[in-house]
Design a protein around this motif. Structure first.
Motif, PDB file in Angstrom:
ATOM      1  N   GLY A 183      -5.697  -9.996   4.413  1.00  0.00           N
ATOM      2  CA  GLY A 183      -5.375  -9.887   2.991  1.00  0.00           C
ATOM      3  C   GLY A 183      -5.920  -8.645   2.326  1.00  0.00           C
ATOM      4  N   ARG A 184      -6.791  -7.918   3.014  1.00  0.00           N
ATOM      5  CA  ARG A 184      -7.261  -6.638   2.478  1.00  0.00           C
ATOM      6  C   ARG A 184      -6.085  -5.694   2.250  1.00  0.00           C
ATOM      7  NH1 ARG A 184     -11.605  -2.610   5.564  1.00  0.00           N
ATOM      8  NH2 ARG A 184     -11.114  -0.727   4.395  1.00  0.00           N
ATOM      9  N   ALA A 185      -5.074  -5.812   3.097  1.00  0.00           N
ATOM     10  CA  ALA A 185      -3.896  -4.955   2.979  1.00  0.00           C
ATOM     11  C   ALA A 185      -2.830  -5.551   2.081  1.00  0.00           C
ATOM     12  CB  ALA A 185      -3.301  -4.710   4.371  1.00  0.00           C
ATOM     13  N   THR A 189       1.584  -3.277  11.704  1.00  0.00           N
ATOM     14  CA  THR A 189       0.153  -3.557  11.750  1.00  0.00           C
ATOM     15  C   THR A 189      -0.422  -3.498  10.337  1.00  0.00           C
ATOM     16  OG1 THR A 189       0.027  -2.660  13.979  1.00  0.00           O
ATOM     17  CG2 THR A 189      -2.030  -2.802  12.754  1.00  0.00           C
ATOM     18  N   SER A 190      -1.367  -4.406  10.057  1.00  0.00           N
ATOM     19  CA  SER A 190      -1.833  -4.625   8.687  1.00  0.00           C
ATOM     20  C   SER A 190      -2.306  -3.341   8.014  1.00  0.00           C
ATOM     21  CB  SER A 190      -2.943  -5.677   8.666  1.00  0.00           C
ATOM     22  OG  SER A 190      -4.018  -5.305   9.505  1.00  0.00           O
ATOM     23  N   GLU A 191      -3.130  -2.564   8.700  1.00  0.00           N
ATOM     24  CA  GLU A 191      -3.606  -1.281   8.167  1.00  0.00           C
ATOM     25  C   GLU A 191      -3.332  -0.205   9.212  1.00  0.00           C
ATOM     26  OE1 GLU A 191      -4.918  -0.655   5.246  1.00  0.00           O
ATOM     27  OE2 GLU A 191      -5.951  -2.447   4.516  1.00  0.00           O
ATOM     28  N   ARG A 198       0.861   0.249   3.518  1.00  0.00           N
ATOM     29  CA  ARG A 198       1.682   1.280   2.860  1.00  0.00           C
ATOM     30  C   ARG A 198       3.042   0.724   2.451  1.00  0.00           C
ATOM     31  NH1 ARG A 198      -0.819   5.784   6.195  1.00  0.00           N
ATOM     32  NH2 ARG A 198       0.568   5.259   7.903  1.00  0.00           N
ATOM     33  N   LEU A 199       3.624  -0.088   3.331  1.00  0.00           N
ATOM     34  CA  LEU A 199       4.938  -0.647   3.025  1.00  0.00           C
ATOM     35  C   LEU A 199       4.861  -1.606   1.845  1.00  0.00           C
ATOM     36  CD1 LEU A 199       6.110  -1.248   6.699  1.00  0.00           C
ATOM     37  CD2 LEU A 199       7.046   0.452   5.112  1.00  0.00           C
ATOM     38  N   VAL A 200       3.776  -2.366   1.754  1.00  0.00           N
ATOM     39  CA  VAL A 200       3.591  -3.261   0.608  1.00  0.00           C
ATOM     40  C   VAL A 200       3.504  -2.449  -0.678  1.00  0.00           C
ATOM     41  CG1 VAL A 200       1.962  -4.836  -0.515  1.00  0.00           C
ATOM     42  CG2 VAL A 200       2.530  -5.152   1.904  1.00  0.00           C
ATOM     43  N   ARG A 201       2.679  -1.403  -0.661  1.00  0.00           N
ATOM     44  CA  ARG A 201       2.469  -0.606  -1.878  1.00  0.00           C
ATOM     45  C   ARG A 201       3.717   0.161  -2.280  1.00  0.00           C
ATOM     46  NH1 ARG A 201      -3.428   1.450   0.325  1.00  0.00           N
ATOM     47  NH2 ARG A 201      -4.307  -0.654   0.440  1.00  0.00           N
ATOM     48  N   ALA A 202       4.553   0.477  -1.309  1.00  0.00           N
ATOM     49  CA  ALA A 202       5.792   1.212  -1.616  1.00  0.00           C
ATOM     50  C   ALA A 202       6.919   0.283  -2.068  1.00  0.00           C
ATOM     51  CB  ALA A 202       6.230   1.996  -0.383  1.00  0.00           C
ATOM     52  N   GLY A 203       6.673  -1.022  -2.074  1.00  0.00           N
ATOM     53  CA  GLY A 203       7.722  -1.963  -2.449  1.00  0.00           C
ATOM     54  C   GLY A 203       8.795  -2.109  -1.392  1.00  0.00           C
ATOM     55  N   GLY A 237      -9.186   0.896   6.817  1.00  0.00           N
ATOM     56  CA  GLY A 237      -8.400   0.926   5.591  1.00  0.00           C
ATOM     57  C   GLY A 237      -7.214   1.864   5.735  1.00  0.00           C
ATOM     58  N   THR A 238      -6.507   2.053   4.625  1.00  0.00           N
ATOM     59  CA  THR A 238      -5.327   2.908   4.613  1.00  0.00           C
ATOM     60  C   THR A 238      -5.675   4.253   3.983  1.00  0.00           C
ATOM     61  OG1 THR A 238      -3.869   1.002   4.435  1.00  0.00           O
ATOM     62  CG2 THR A 238      -2.951   3.124   3.812  1.00  0.00           C
TER      63      THR A 238
END
Length: 361
Positions: A113-115, A76-78, A83-88, A340-341
């Motif tokens: 796209g916010r996430a 799920t986006s947020e 989190r997975l995007v930011r963690a690479g 948000g996250t």
């Protein structure tokens, strides 16, 4: 003769290699049309190994450990996808391999796209809202005077006590429950303030004695469909699936869904590829396949969640596409919010809060 055999072997080699390819998919329970999986396998020769989960916490735990073995996941986006995007932990998508990307609704993708700035790592698979699943026949019999258009029905202790006899439940997901509770309290759904989180905890603990359970998504769907519970805080599509099952069973269980009038929590489930996916080419092919209007229409018709491909709408089964709980009116979407996250400290506070709520203390 040997030359012909060699030529035949060379021509067959790519097809044989493709036939041996396995696409490892990790998705929510009851969240695809099995015929779609079968069709992809028949068209491509790629075999799908399909595993399921019923909470974002389970998904994140698998991917955070690394080497999950999955090629395609549906976070799920947020906050999970973010989190997975930011963690690479996710691979950027190669849009050249996804020509059907052009079919996606740009407005919904912008919200997702916010996430994920620029929508670099994911495409919307399905989306929905968080609200109330209601066994309408029992509620009318017990408390015909109660308004059904908001979270007061569940979160006001006096209402919970009146309805406890017919069964109350809250899905086991702090990620999806706490933003709605905070919004109901008039607080910021993204709040990291300890006082706001204590207020949310107090609201949940106040109704904890009346809850029959805090089940995962799949179990909650079954509880609604069989009439074991009459009020549940749940995903829209799960409730709509439960209503369809209840009708098919023909036992007089009448299930309805209500998105909170004050504005529901919106979520987007994203098609994404783990950074260490063994078969990213197959994953790209499956994403492109799912974004065909006729394919994603079959998915929405089966699971009763809306998708983000506008051209699919006329192809979706009429009872689904015309259901305002599946495709909410623009006014509901305008008031909806995408949480948000939380930062690490807020996440720890929320995790401990949820543990105490589950334990009832």
């Amino acid at each position: 003769m040997r030359h012909f055999a060699l030529i035949a072997a060379l021509l067959l080699a790519p097809a044989l290699a493709q036939a041996q390819t396995v696409l490892n998919v990790y998705n929510w329970t009851d969240y695809i049309d099995p015929d779609v999986v079968q069709r992809f396998q028949q068209e491509t020769g790629i075999r799908i190994r399909y595993d399921v989960y019923d909470s974002l916490e389970t998904l994140e735990g698998k991917l955070s450990a690394g080497r999950s073995g999955y090629d395609l996941v549906v976070p799920t986006s947020e906050p999970s996808f973010a989190r997975l995007v930011r963690a690479g932990a996710l691979r950027p998508l190669d849009r050249a391999r996804i020509p059907n990307w052009r079919n996606l609704d740009t407005g919904l993708m912008e919200r997702a796209g916010r996430a994920d700035p620029g929508n670099a790592h994911g495409a919307i698979y399905l989306w929905g809202t968080v609200g109330l699943g209601l066994r309408l026949d029992r509620i009318r019999a017990i408390a015909p005077d109660l308004a059904l258009d908001g979270l007061d029905l569940l979160l006001k202790p006096e209402n919970a006590r009146r309805l406890a006899g017919c069964g109350l439940a809250v899905m086991d997901s702090a990620t999806d429950v706490l933003p709605s509770v905070l919004r109901w309290l008039g607080r910021d759904p993204d709040s990291a303030d300890a006082g706001d989180l204590r207020a949310a905890e107090a609201a949940l603990l106040a109704i904890r004695p009346q809850l029959r359970g805090i089940p995962g998504s799949g179990a909650l769907l079954d509880m609604l469909a069989t009439g074991e519970i009459c009020v549940a805080l749940a995903y829209s599509g799960d409730v709509i699936q439960a209503a369809a099952r209840a009708r098919e069973a023909g036992r007089g269980v009448e299930i309805g869904y209500v998105a909170p009038a004050a504005g529901p929590h919106l979520f987007f489930d994203m098609l994404a590829i783990p950074a260490d996916a063994p078969n990213p080419d197959a994953a790209h092919a499956f994403i492109d396949f799912l974004l065909r209007p006729e394919v994603i229409a079959a998915v929405s018709s089966h699971v009763r969640y809306p998708n983000a491909v506008p051209a699919s709408r006329p192809l979706i089964a009429a009872p689904v596409r015309e259901d305002s709980n599946v495709y909410p009116p623009d006014a509901v979407l305008a008031h909806g919010f995408v949480p948000g996250t939380p930062g690490p400290q807020a996440e720890r506070l929320r995790s401990r809060l949820w543990s105490r709520f589950r334990a009832g203390r």
